[in-house]
Design a protein around this motif. Structure first.
Motif, short mmCIF file in Angstrom:
data_model
loop_
_atom_site.label_atom_id
_atom_site.label_comp_id
_atom_site.label_asym_id
_atom_site.label_seq_id
_atom_site.Cartn_x
_atom_site.Cartn_y
_atom_site.Cartn_z
N GLY A 44 -34.67 -66.12 -8.36
CA GLY A 44 -33.45 -66.78 -8.93
C GLY A 44 -33.45 -68.15 -7.98
N HIS A 45 -34.14 -68.32 -6.70
CA HIS A 45 -34.36 -70.14 -6.42
C HIS A 45 -35.97 -70.08 -5.79
N VAL A 46 -36.18 -69.11 -6.27
CA VAL A 46 -37.78 -69.70 -5.51
C VAL A 46 -38.49 -70.77 -6.08
N HIS A 47 -38.56 -71.19 -7.60
CA HIS A 47 -39.07 -72.02 -8.09
C HIS A 47 -38.54 -73.38 -7.44
N GLN A 48 -37.10 -73.25 -6.75
CA GLN A 48 -36.93 -74.32 -6.08
C GLN A 48 -37.49 -74.74 -4.46
N VAL A 49 -37.95 -73.40 -3.53
CA VAL A 49 -37.75 -72.99 -2.43
C VAL A 49 -39.90 -74.07 -2.65
N PRO A 61 -42.22 -75.10 -3.09
CA PRO A 61 -43.11 -76.80 -2.93
C PRO A 61 -42.57 -77.21 -1.13
N LEU A 62 -41.82 -76.15 -0.67
CA LEU A 62 -41.33 -76.30 0.58
C LEU A 62 -42.05 -74.98 1.26
N VAL A 63 -42.32 -73.86 0.74
CA VAL A 63 -43.45 -73.25 1.59
C VAL A 63 -44.51 -72.47 1.43
N GLU A 64 -45.73 -73.20 0.65
CA GLU A 64 -46.57 -73.42 -0.54
C GLU A 64 -47.52 -73.29 0.29
N SER A 65 -47.34 -74.23 1.51
CA SER A 65 -48.66 -74.44 2.50
C SER A 65 -48.57 -73.46 3.53
N HIS A 66 -47.13 -72.69 3.60
CA HIS A 66 -48.08 -72.12 4.77
C HIS A 66 -48.29 -70.26 4.20
N ILE A 67 -47.84 -70.41 2.52
CA ILE A 67 -48.42 -69.24 1.80
C ILE A 67 -50.06 -69.77 1.46
N LEU A 117 -40.02 -62.75 -0.87
CA LEU A 117 -39.62 -64.34 0.14
C LEU A 117 -38.70 -64.53 0.80
N VAL A 118 -39.68 -64.58 2.45
CA VAL A 118 -39.13 -64.26 3.37
C VAL A 118 -39.26 -66.16 4.25
N VAL A 119 -38.45 -66.88 4.24
CA VAL A 119 -38.51 -67.56 5.31
C VAL A 119 -37.95 -67.86 5.85
N ALA A 120 -38.55 -68.79 7.22
CA ALA A 120 -37.95 -68.85 8.58
C ALA A 120 -37.11 -70.76 8.95
N VAL A 121 -36.20 -70.49 8.04
CA VAL A 121 -35.93 -71.95 8.72
C VAL A 121 -35.31 -72.31 10.00
N GLN A 162 -39.92 -73.58 8.77
CA GLN A 162 -41.32 -73.59 9.04
C GLN A 162 -42.29 -72.31 8.86
N GLY A 163 -41.50 -71.24 8.43
CA GLY A 163 -42.54 -70.71 8.06
C GLY A 163 -42.17 -69.63 7.20
#
Length: 134
Positions: free
Chosen positions: A9-14, A16-22, A49-53, A59-60
């Motif tokens: 449910g939060h993918v759309h919000q996140v 913009p922060l992960v697009e460049s990494h993907i 979706l998994v993120v490094a924060v 950060q990833g």
């Protein structure tokens, strides 16, 4: 650095922060996925979706597809970009997260440089994946 799962449910919000990494990860994907197809698979819950924060932000990022085999529930890393599995601590966090979601093993298709990096964390080559369009 913290490894965190992003709720579908939060993918759309996140995004913009992960697009460049993907996007950077997709440069090596041989066309299996596009940036848009990854986003669709994430928002429909087919990929995780998994993120490094850290204190400075994301950060990833990685995407994971779960599959089941007779003896394992496999967490297959479909894309990974930025700083995520960059040291033993973050890899241990990733393992714990995926284990909490039922995974019994982690796999991924990796080019040679990534395969060498991941060998530090116990990954071994199982087989090479090849394909042909028909």
């Amino acid at each position: 650095m913290r490894i965190e799962r992003v709720d579908v449910g939060h993918v759309h919000q996140v995004w913009p922060l992960v697009e460049s990494h993907i996007a950077s990860a997709l440069e090596h994907s041989k066309g299996d996925y596009t940036l848009e197809s990854v986003k669709v698979l994430l928002v429909t819950g087919q990929l995780l979706l998994v993120v490094a924060v850290n204190d400075e932000g994301v950060q990833g990022a990685a995407t994971v597809m779960f599959t089941s085999r007779p003896h394992d529930r496999v967490a297959f890393i479909t894309t990974i970009g930025g700083k995520l599995i960059s040291n033993e601590e973050t890899f241990e966090q990733l393992k714990a997260l995926l284990r909490s979601l039922g995974a019994t093993c982690i796999e991924g298709a990796a080019r040679e440089a990534i395969a060498r990096l991941w060998s530090r964390y116990g990954f071994e080559e199982k087989y090479k994946i090849v394909g042909v369009k028909i």
